[in-house]
Design a protein around this motif. Structure first.
Motif, PDB file in Angstrom:
ATOM      1  N   PHE A 191       0.883  -1.028  -0.022  1.00 19.12           N
ATOM      2  CA  PHE A 191       0.004  -0.058   0.191  1.00 19.12           C
ATOM      3  C   PHE A 191       0.672   1.200   0.045  1.00 19.12           C
ATOM      4  CE2 PHE A 191      -2.610  -3.204   2.211  1.00 19.12           C
ATOM      5  CZ  PHE A 191      -3.556  -3.198   1.509  1.00 19.12           C
ATOM      6  N   ALA A 192       2.427   1.060  -0.155  1.00 15.10           N
ATOM      7  CA  ALA A 192       3.051   2.192  -0.005  1.00 15.10           C
ATOM      8  C   ALA A 192       2.773   3.506  -0.925  1.00 15.10           C
ATOM      9  CB  ALA A 192       4.370   1.731  -0.055  1.00 15.10           C
ATOM     10  N   HIS A 193       2.419   2.977  -2.149  1.00 18.05           N
ATOM     11  CA  HIS A 193       2.270   4.002  -3.163  1.00 18.05           C
ATOM     12  C   HIS A 193       0.781   4.823  -3.083  1.00 18.05           C
ATOM     13  CE1 HIS A 193      -0.383   0.535  -4.478  1.00 18.05           C
ATOM     14  NE2 HIS A 193      -0.992   1.440  -5.224  1.00 18.05           N
ATOM     15  N   LEU A 194       0.125   4.503  -2.000  1.00 12.41           N
ATOM     16  CA  LEU A 194      -1.308   5.119  -1.952  1.00 12.41           C
ATOM     17  C   LEU A 194      -1.056   5.867  -0.450  1.00 12.41           C
ATOM     18  CD1 LEU A 194      -3.646   2.055  -2.072  1.00 12.41           C
ATOM     19  CD2 LEU A 194      -3.137   4.004  -3.629  1.00 12.41           C
ATOM     20  N   ASP A 195      -1.846   7.074  -0.238  1.00 15.53           N
ATOM     21  CA  ASP A 195      -1.757   7.811   0.646  1.00 15.53           C
ATOM     22  C   ASP A 195      -2.976   7.495   1.621  1.00 15.53           C
ATOM     23  OD1 ASP A 195      -1.713  10.079   2.419  1.00 15.53           O
ATOM     24  OD2 ASP A 195      -2.744  11.465   1.246  1.00 15.53           O
TER      25      ASP A 195
END
Length: 355
Positions: A191-195
């Motif tokens: 989920f690192a690419h999401l805020d």
């Protein structure tokens, strides 16, 4: 691709429901189904008005149901049981969604390659997504009664924030006793690419959850007359099945329409008594929590008296609500868990008649 169903409980708020619903129907990722569970006496009239709105969206299935039991908690459960989508999005009837609210939430579920995600919440913002949507609707007074001057200055500092949370109970983590302990708050790498931000609790005015999890962890069925903290309890239990995340770019505005407000004394009383119901029902060793609960009652009495005084509520309604809970908690404690669904609604009703 994941599908989603919208669930809305409502009671005597046709005007705001008819304003908020079009924003949900026009989502960039539309629902496969809308389930509205209405406990109003004239629910059929509202159903007709909603059917006219939904006629412009023939691909969306509409299930407009009369509530089996009038309660926000049981109405949400009834809606979840009717839902057909993979994801259930539950909102209040005065929640106004931004156009891409669900699209951004579904993007978080889509990133769950490891199957660790149970639920996703959005963010309540102060700006309406459509300035015209609420024209003519009355908003309830700010229930938080923000105090200016000295308190605002104190809140700039760590000590002031600690006092606000731990003494004045202005934080959900202080209000709710975590009967299964702290949840692990972390964001997996996929989920690192999401805020996103990890969460322990979710607010019922705009949460989403996998339908299987919602069915496994229904809102407490005994809360018939005032379901205080029911969203915190249910979402805390969602954490048994996976992590909870907040999608920081999924926005909604919770209008808090006038007429939806209960008396301060009532709200405080049932926050405390409902919390004891949650402990008795959901932990194998409720006795371990009894001392903590009783200490919280005395701390709440102090905190609510201070808040009443700061707000110049000289009848001290919130402190009196704590005293009412103090007089009644032992009845909840003595009631066997298997009898709560039958007994507690009557007890709630009896307390309401007294106050």
């Amino acid at each position: 691709m994941l599908t989603w169903s919208l669930v809305i409980p409502t009671y005597n708020r046709r005007d705001v429901l008819l304003r908020a619903l079009p924003l949900a129907l026009r989502q960039t990722e539309p629902p496969v189904q809308v389930v509205i569970v209405d406990s109003s006496e004239d629910w059929e009239m509202t159903r007709q008005a909603v059917q006219k709105l939904a006629a412009d969206h023939p691909a969306i299935r509409l299930d407009y149901l009369q509530a089996n039991t009038p309660s926000s908690a049981t109405q949400r459960n009834q809606g979840v049981e009717e839902a057909i989508g993979d994801i259930v999005v539950m909102i209040d009837d005065d929640s106004f969604l931004y156009p891409d609210y669900v699209e951004r939430i579904l993007a978080v579920y889509a990133a769950d390659s490891q199957g660790v995600l149970a639920a996703v919440n959005g963010v309540n913002v102060s700006v309406m997504p459509d300035a015209q949507a609420a024209t003519g609707l009355a908003r309830k007074a700010d229930s938080r009664e923000k105090i200016t001057g000295m308190r605002d200055r104190v809140m700039r500092y760590r000590l002031g924030r600690w006092i606000s949370s731990r003494i004045l109970f202005q934080d959900m983590h202080a209000l709710f006793l975590k009967y299964e302990g702290e949840r692990v708050l972390s964001v997996p790498s996929n989920f690192a690419h999401l805020d996103v931000t990890p969460m322990t609790f979710m607010a019922g005015h705009g949460l989403s959850v996998r339908r299987a999890v919602a069915l496994a962890e229904p809102l407490d069925r005994s809360l018939r007359y005032y379901a205080a903290l029911e969203d915190l309890d249910a979402s805390y239990r969602y954490g048994r099945h996976g992590i909870l995340l907040r999608a920081n770019d999924a926005l909604l505005h919770h209008f808090e329409v006038a007429g939806g407000r209960v008396k301060r004394r009532t709200a405080t009383t049932f926050q405390l008594l409902n919390m004891l119901v949650f402990i008795k029902r959901n932990t194998n060793r409720p006795g371990v929590w009894l001392g903590t609960y009783r200490r919280m009652l005395w701390r709440r009495l102090l905190g609510e008296a201070i808040k009443d005084g700061l707000s110049r509520r000289w009848d001290f309604p919130q402190a009196r609500g704590v005293l009412t809970a103090m007089r009644n908690w032992h009845k909840v404690w003595k009631t066997p868990v298997e009898e709560l669904d039958r007994w507690y609604p009557g007890q709630q009703r009896a307390i309401l008649n007294q106050i």
